[in-house]
Design an enzyme around this catalytic site. Structure first.
Site, PDB file in Angstrom:
ATOM      1  N   GLU A 153      -5.218  -4.631  10.804  1.00 58.48           N
ATOM      2  CA  GLU A 153      -4.175  -3.625  11.002  1.00 58.48           C
ATOM      3  C   GLU A 153      -4.442  -2.858  12.289  1.00 58.48           C
ATOM      4  O   GLU A 153      -5.285  -1.943  12.306  1.00 58.48           O
ATOM      5  CB  GLU A 153      -4.164  -2.629   9.839  1.00 58.48           C
ATOM      6  CG  GLU A 153      -3.844  -3.239   8.498  1.00 58.48           C
ATOM      7  CD  GLU A 153      -3.257  -2.204   7.529  1.00 58.48           C
ATOM      8  OE1 GLU A 153      -2.132  -2.402   7.082  1.00 58.48           O
ATOM      9  OE2 GLU A 153      -3.918  -1.182   7.271  1.00 58.48           O
ATOM     10  N   ASN A 184       0.871  -1.178   0.000  1.00 63.19           N
ATOM     11  CA  ASN A 184       0.000   0.000   0.000  1.00 63.19           C
ATOM     12  C   ASN A 184       0.905   1.223   0.000  1.00 63.19           C
ATOM     13  O   ASN A 184       1.489   1.574   1.021  1.00 63.19           O
ATOM     14  CB  ASN A 184      -0.901  -0.031   1.248  1.00 63.19           C
ATOM     15  CG  ASN A 184      -1.748   1.224   1.375  1.00 63.19           C
ATOM     16  OD1 ASN A 184      -1.820   2.037   0.445  1.00 63.19           O
ATOM     17  ND2 ASN A 184      -2.396   1.387   2.523  1.00 63.19           N
ATOM     18  N   TRP A 185       1.019   1.851  -1.151  1.00 64.77           N
ATOM     19  CA  TRP A 185       1.946   2.984  -1.278  1.00 64.77           C
ATOM     20  C   TRP A 185       1.385   4.273  -0.690  1.00 64.77           C
ATOM     21  O   TRP A 185       2.079   5.285  -0.644  1.00 64.77           O
ATOM     22  CB  TRP A 185       2.312   3.199  -2.761  1.00 64.77           C
ATOM     23  CG  TRP A 185       3.006   2.039  -3.398  1.00 64.77           C
ATOM     24  CD1 TRP A 185       3.524   0.942  -2.768  1.00 64.77           C
ATOM     25  CD2 TRP A 185       3.277   1.856  -4.795  1.00 64.77           C
ATOM     26  NE1 TRP A 185       4.094   0.095  -3.679  1.00 64.77           N
ATOM     27  CE2 TRP A 185       3.963   0.628  -4.924  1.00 64.77           C
ATOM     28  CE3 TRP A 185       3.011   2.599  -5.936  1.00 64.77           C
ATOM     29  CZ2 TRP A 185       4.379   0.136  -6.166  1.00 64.77           C
ATOM     30  CZ3 TRP A 185       3.420   2.122  -7.168  1.00 64.77           C
ATOM     31  CH2 TRP A 185       4.102   0.896  -7.278  1.00 64.77           C
ATOM     32  N   GLY A 232       2.821   2.638  10.807  1.00 63.81           N
ATOM     33  CA  GLY A 232       3.782   3.716  10.614  1.00 63.81           C
ATOM     34  C   GLY A 232       4.504   4.135  11.884  1.00 63.81           C
ATOM     35  O   GLY A 232       5.170   5.163  11.919  1.00 63.81           O
ATOM     36  N   HIS A 288      -9.544   1.279   4.859  1.00 63.15           N
ATOM     37  CA  HIS A 288      -8.257   1.460   5.534  1.00 63.15           C
ATOM     38  C   HIS A 288      -8.458   2.415   6.717  1.00 63.15           C
ATOM     39  O   HIS A 288      -9.226   3.373   6.624  1.00 63.15           O
ATOM     40  CB  HIS A 288      -7.209   2.022   4.566  1.00 63.15           C
ATOM     41  CG  HIS A 288      -5.829   1.979   5.158  1.00 63.15           C
ATOM     42  ND1 HIS A 288      -5.390   2.912   6.058  1.00 63.15           N
ATOM     43  CD2 HIS A 288      -4.813   1.082   5.016  1.00 63.15           C
ATOM     44  CE1 HIS A 288      -4.152   2.594   6.437  1.00 63.15           C
ATOM     45  NE2 HIS A 288      -3.777   1.494   5.818  1.00 63.15           N
ATOM     46  N   GLY A 313       2.963  -0.950   4.348  1.00 65.50           N
ATOM     47  CA  GLY A 313       3.007   0.462   3.978  1.00 65.50           C
ATOM     48  C   GLY A 313       4.429   0.889   3.665  1.00 65.50           C
ATOM     49  O   GLY A 313       4.964   0.619   2.587  1.00 65.50           O
ATOM     50  N   GLY A 314       5.076   1.544   4.633  1.00 67.81           N
ATOM     51  CA  GLY A 314       6.399   2.145   4.438  1.00 67.81           C
ATOM     52  C   GLY A 314       7.413   1.234   3.743  1.00 67.81           C
ATOM     53  O   GLY A 314       8.102   1.662   2.801  1.00 67.81           O
TER      54      GLY A 314
HETATM   55  P1  13P Z   1       3.191   0.617   7.721  1.00 66.05           P
HETATM   56  O1  13P Z   1       3.684  -0.690   7.139  1.00 66.05           O
HETATM   57  O2  13P Z   1       3.915   1.812   7.202  1.00 66.05           O
HETATM   58  O3  13P Z   1       3.109   0.559   9.220  1.00 66.05           O
HETATM   59  O4  13P Z   1       1.683   0.797   7.191  1.00 66.05           O
HETATM   60  C1  13P Z   1       0.774  -0.241   7.358  1.00 66.05           C
HETATM   61  C2  13P Z   1      -0.446   0.073   6.571  1.00 66.05           C
HETATM   62  O5  13P Z   1      -1.220   0.941   6.922  1.00 66.05           O
HETATM   63  C3  13P Z   1      -0.673  -0.673   5.323  1.00 66.05           C
HETATM   64  O6  13P Z   1      -1.946  -0.462   4.834  1.00 66.05           O
END
Ligand code: 13P
Length: 259
Positions: free
Chosen positions: A173, A11-12, A179, A101, A240-241
């Site tokens: 999540e 997920n960018w 994050g 999300h 994410g990151g």
């Molecule tokens: P991170 O991997 O940056 O913690 O983000 C998770 C996320 O929200 C993926 O949808």
């Protein structure tokens, strides 16, 4: 019932312009080989403005990564300035759409009713929803994780039949882990992903529970993915990151090599 195919999704979020997005996919394609793709389904979720560029690249180079989106509207068309509909995405060969999300729920105020309508629209247009659920830090501290997640599943899957749910992906999540560098322990992640599967079983039947793929998301990294993927009810990760960098996302997709 056949074993569930693992699924790792990048997920960018609101990152990368289309030049940068193309570069990332090209780099990723050098790092992942046929065997990797035989072992795990990889989905990429660029911004709407980058979807067409990535679709063209995947198509022209015959890359096996699947195209995803981060959101969509529940209506097929109409007076919704600034919104993007499911049929627009399916026309671009998008196969997976993240629905609900936590950043959209918490920061933009998306409701369960809206998430439910989005899930139904994505299914109606023959794409796969990745339904995201999870609790805040306060809810976790108040021992309300279970009631939050069960409540979201009840509301977001209302009116969706068991066979459809079996084909879906649900991402757990925990919001406090997104994050932040904080990850749920593999045991904690398993406990809630197990709860998700049990809840799907109660709501939609055993076959739905056996088929649905459950991802964990929240600070997933090359260093913690193997343990996360070793959990019984975890079939994948929503990243994410660490998905913004080809090397780290490729290592995550190749988690099995760490075993
Ligand atoms: P991170 O991997 O940056 O913690 O983000 C998770 C996320 O929200 C993926 O949808």
């Amino acid at each position: 019932m056949a074993a569930r195919m693992p699924i790792i999704s990048g997920n960018w979020k609101m990152n990368l312009n289309h030049f940068e997005a193309i570069q990332l996919v090209q780099k990723l394609s050098y790092q992942l080989d046929k065997e990797d793709h035989a072992n795990v389904e990889v989905t990429l979720h660029p911004s709407f403005t980058n979807i067409r560029s990535i679709q063209t690249l995947l198509d022209a180079d015959g890359l096996p990564m699947k195209l995803g989106a981060q959101n969509c509207h529940w209506d097929d068309s109409g007076a919704w300035t600034g919104e993007i509909s499911a049929p627009m995405l399916s026309k671009l060969q998008v196969q997976y759409v993240i629905c609900g999300h936590s950043e959209r729920r918490e920061l933009i105020g998306e409701t369960d009713e809206q998430v439910n309508a989005k899930v139904k629209s994505v299914l109606k247009h023959e794409m796969t929803p990745i339904l995201a659920v999870g609790e805040t830090q306060e809810e976790r501290d108040a021992d309300a994780t279970e009631s939050k997640v069960v409540g979201q599943l009840e509301a977001d899957l209302a009116g969706v039949g068991g066979a459809k749910v079996a084909s879906m992906v649900i991402a757990y999540e925990p919001i406090w882990a997104i994050g932040t560098g904080l990850t749920a322990t593999p045991a904690d992640a398993q406990a809630v992903c197990g709860l998700v599967r049990d809840t799907v079983s109660k709501l939609k039947g055993k076959e739905a529970a056996a088929g649905v793929r459950i991802q964990y998301g929240g600070s997933v990294k090359p260093t913690n993915i193997f343990e996360i993927m070793s959990q019984k009810d975890i079939d994948g990760a929503l990243v994410g990151g660490a998905s913004l960098e080809a090397e780290s996302f490729a290592r995550i997709c190749q988690y099995r090599l760490q075993g």
